[in-house]
Scaffold this motif. Sequence first.
Motif, PDB file in Angstrom:
ATOM      1  N   GLY A 239      46.907  47.201  32.647  1.00 34.72           N
ATOM      2  CA  GLY A 239      45.990  46.637  31.661  1.00 34.72           C
ATOM      3  C   GLY A 239      46.155  45.135  31.543  1.00 34.72           C
ATOM      4  O   GLY A 239      46.165  44.411  32.536  1.00 34.72           O
ATOM      5  N   ALA A 240      46.352  44.656  30.299  1.00 32.27           N
ATOM      6  CA  ALA A 240      46.416  43.215  30.046  1.00 32.27           C
ATOM      7  C   ALA A 240      47.719  42.577  30.506  1.00 32.27           C
ATOM      8  O   ALA A 240      47.845  41.341  30.510  1.00 32.27           O
ATOM      9  N   LEU A 241      48.714  43.380  30.892  1.00 30.51           N
ATOM     10  CA  LEU A 241      49.966  42.815  31.404  1.00 30.51           C
ATOM     11  C   LEU A 241      49.780  42.177  32.781  1.00 30.51           C
ATOM     12  O   LEU A 241      50.629  41.441  33.263  1.00 30.51           O
ATOM     13  N   LEU A 242      48.651  42.486  33.419  1.00 30.13           N
ATOM     14  CA  LEU A 242      48.319  41.895  34.707  1.00 30.13           C
ATOM     15  C   LEU A 242      47.031  41.099  34.570  1.00 30.13           C
ATOM     16  O   LEU A 242      46.020  41.618  34.079  1.00 30.13           O
ATOM     17  N   SER A 243      47.064  39.838  35.002  1.00 34.20           N
ATOM     18  CA  SER A 243      45.853  39.016  34.986  1.00 34.20           C
ATOM     19  C   SER A 243      45.621  38.434  36.374  1.00 34.20           C
ATOM     20  O   SER A 243      46.525  38.415  37.219  1.00 34.20           O
ATOM     21  N   PHE A 244      44.400  37.958  36.617  1.00 31.14           N
ATOM     22  CA  PHE A 244      43.997  37.481  37.934  1.00 31.14           C
ATOM     23  C   PHE A 244      43.528  36.034  37.852  1.00 31.14           C
ATOM     24  O   PHE A 244      42.882  35.637  36.878  1.00 31.14           O
ATOM     25  N   ALA A 245      43.865  35.279  38.893  1.00 32.03           N
ATOM     26  CA  ALA A 245      43.410  33.890  38.998  1.00 32.03           C
ATOM     27  C   ALA A 245      42.828  33.699  40.398  1.00 32.03           C
ATOM     28  O   ALA A 245      43.341  34.255  41.371  1.00 32.03           O
ATOM     29  N   VAL A 246      41.764  32.925  40.480  1.00 34.29           N
ATOM     30  CA  VAL A 246      41.141  32.667  41.783  1.00 34.29           C
ATOM     31  C   VAL A 246      41.751  31.404  42.381  1.00 34.29           C
ATOM     32  O   VAL A 246      41.727  30.339  41.763  1.00 34.29           O
ATOM     33  N   ALA A 247      42.343  31.556  43.571  1.00 31.66           N
ATOM     34  CA  ALA A 247      42.907  30.413  44.289  1.00 31.66           C
ATOM     35  C   ALA A 247      42.992  30.768  45.767  1.00 31.66           C
ATOM     36  O   ALA A 247      43.274  31.913  46.127  1.00 31.66           O
ATOM     37  N   ASP A 248      42.741  29.790  46.600  1.00 32.71           N
ATOM     38  CA  ASP A 248      42.739  29.965  48.050  1.00 32.71           C
ATOM     39  C   ASP A 248      43.758  28.986  48.628  1.00 32.71           C
ATOM     40  O   ASP A 248      43.768  27.810  48.251  1.00 32.71           O
ATOM     41  N   LEU A 249      44.609  29.459  49.533  1.00 33.72           N
ATOM     42  CA  LEU A 249      45.632  28.589  50.112  1.00 33.72           C
ATOM     43  C   LEU A 249      45.034  27.387  50.839  1.00 33.72           C
ATOM     44  O   LEU A 249      45.715  26.387  51.038  1.00 33.72           O
ATOM     45  N   GLY A 250      43.766  27.493  51.218  1.00 35.45           N
ATOM     46  CA  GLY A 250      43.127  26.409  51.960  1.00 35.45           C
ATOM     47  C   GLY A 250      42.534  25.323  51.095  1.00 35.45           C
ATOM     48  O   GLY A 250      41.936  24.379  51.613  1.00 35.45           O
TER      49      GLY A 250
ATOM     50  N   ASP B 136      42.882  23.037  47.047  1.00 38.05           N
ATOM     51  CA  ASP B 136      43.718  22.715  45.888  1.00 38.05           C
ATOM     52  C   ASP B 136      43.254  23.425  44.620  1.00 38.05           C
ATOM     53  O   ASP B 136      44.064  23.702  43.721  1.00 38.05           O
ATOM     54  N   ALA B 137      41.972  23.714  44.541  1.00 41.68           N
ATOM     55  CA  ALA B 137      41.396  24.238  43.296  1.00 41.68           C
ATOM     56  C   ALA B 137      42.084  25.533  42.857  1.00 41.68           C
ATOM     57  O   ALA B 137      42.307  26.436  43.665  1.00 41.68           O
ATOM     58  N   GLY B 138      42.407  25.593  41.567  1.00 44.87           N
ATOM     59  CA  GLY B 138      42.887  26.831  40.971  1.00 44.87           C
ATOM     60  C   GLY B 138      44.396  26.999  40.928  1.00 44.87           C
ATOM     61  O   GLY B 138      44.905  27.787  40.124  1.00 44.87           O
ATOM     62  N   TRP B 139      45.134  26.247  41.747  1.00 44.03           N
ATOM     63  CA  TRP B 139      46.581  26.495  41.802  1.00 44.03           C
ATOM     64  C   TRP B 139      47.307  26.012  40.550  1.00 44.03           C
ATOM     65  O   TRP B 139      48.234  26.682  40.074  1.00 44.03           O
ATOM     66  N   ALA B 140      46.911  24.871  40.017  1.00 39.79           N
ATOM     67  CA  ALA B 140      47.566  24.375  38.797  1.00 39.79           C
ATOM     68  C   ALA B 140      47.383  25.362  37.656  1.00 39.79           C
ATOM     69  O   ALA B 140      48.338  25.688  36.933  1.00 39.79           O
ATOM     70  N   GLU B 141      46.157  25.867  37.531  1.00 36.53           N
ATOM     71  CA  GLU B 141      45.880  26.841  36.463  1.00 36.53           C
ATOM     72  C   GLU B 141      46.652  28.147  36.696  1.00 36.53           C
ATOM     73  O   GLU B 141      47.150  28.769  35.760  1.00 36.53           O
ATOM     74  N   ALA B 142      46.722  28.571  37.956  1.00 37.20           N
ATOM     75  CA  ALA B 142      47.414  29.829  38.273  1.00 37.20           C
ATOM     76  C   ALA B 142      48.891  29.770  37.908  1.00 37.20           C
ATOM     77  O   ALA B 142      49.480  30.753  37.443  1.00 37.20           O
ATOM     78  N   ALA B 143      49.519  28.602  38.096  1.00 34.90           N
ATOM     79  CA  ALA B 143      50.958  28.474  37.855  1.00 34.90           C
ATOM     80  C   ALA B 143      51.310  28.164  36.406  1.00 34.90           C
ATOM     81  O   ALA B 143      52.478  28.322  36.009  1.00 34.90           O
ATOM     82  N   THR B 144      50.338  27.757  35.621  1.00 36.75           N
ATOM     83  CA  THR B 144      50.614  27.354  34.233  1.00 36.75           C
ATOM     84  C   THR B 144      51.297  28.477  33.451  1.00 36.75           C
ATOM     85  O   THR B 144      50.835  29.615  33.431  1.00 36.75           O
ATOM     86  N   GLY B 145      52.430  28.135  32.827  1.00 37.16           N
ATOM     87  CA  GLY B 145      53.127  29.094  31.969  1.00 37.16           C
ATOM     88  C   GLY B 145      54.002  30.090  32.704  1.00 37.16           C
ATOM     89  O   GLY B 145      54.592  30.978  32.065  1.00 37.16           O
TER      90      GLY B 145
END
Length: 342
Positions: free
Chosen positions: A55-66, A68-77
């Motif tokens: 459930g809510a214990l798992l969340s998803f973030a969109v980021a592609d290794l190719g 830069d977009a999305g990685w800063a947000e994915a790692a936050t916290g």
Amino acid sequence: MSQELVLVTGGTGFIAQHCILALLREGFRVRTTVRSLAREAEVRENLKTGGAQPGALLSFAVADLGADAGWAEAATGCAYVIHGASPTPSGTYATDDDWINPAVEGNLRVLRAARDAGARRVVLTSAFGAVGVGHKPMNRPFDENDWSDLTGDVAPYQKSKTLSERAAWDFIAKEGRGLELAAVNPTAVLGPALGADYSHSIRIIKTMMDGQPGLPRINSGFVDVRDVADLHLRAMRDPAAAGERFLAIAGQSMWFTEVAEVLHARMGAAASKVATRSLPNWLVRLGAKKDRRMKDIVPMLGVNMNATSAKARRLLGWDPRPAEEAIVATAESLVKLKLLES
């Protein structure tokens, strides 16, 4: 029980999903990256097969290794990052650079994001391919002091694993600013498939059970994915793991003919199509002239790939199940999920 947040990159991957399962069992919250949210339902269904409905214990973030977009947000916290995502080039005849550049740049993107977000440690899913290929014949098992010799006959994927892991260690030394790194270097990863998108190593068992007509003279280490996930968590939490690499292998390496013998002994009728005869090396080399997949295995013919996991056992108390159990668990999951050719 911990409520700390862990980022697991590449949530559609086989090892990554088993790492997510292990983290959830230990009470962590998990965020995982995918290249498209369209795959969230598939990941959750696979985790359900593995016994978890987070459930809510798992969340998803969109980021592609190719990118830069999305990685800063994915790692936050995130307190920790388990970096298992690995780029796969499109096209049948990808060049070395098609493999290497995305792998190196991808690792650096994740490490920068983890550092800037204040994460304590990154655990990198590297590979035996960064340790034990390109060498002249060895009279001892490979260990963590070994690096693949890129002047030898090394496939592009293995080059990418070697150079991207080296780039990660260089980054930590020069730009890490206190971020810790540990690397896990698994041999061929078997164990329970969770769905139709599974590891390259599981195809070894699938092709045998589907009736591959003979077995190339290939030797490999094997390890169960559940034990690989357990090693990632130990490498994430144990102070002794900082700055270290850990080979993941269960016992001695095995020849494919020995794997076939295990399948016949333990899987009964389900293993009726499994061949037990070795293909002569000359026949494999002949086939390699037309089939790229066969070409990639030619450098491995007859080479002993034994390695030791003594370091992980000694430093982290890691205790993997025998390779035979991993082989059987793989085969049973392929039967259960109806992934074999009828």
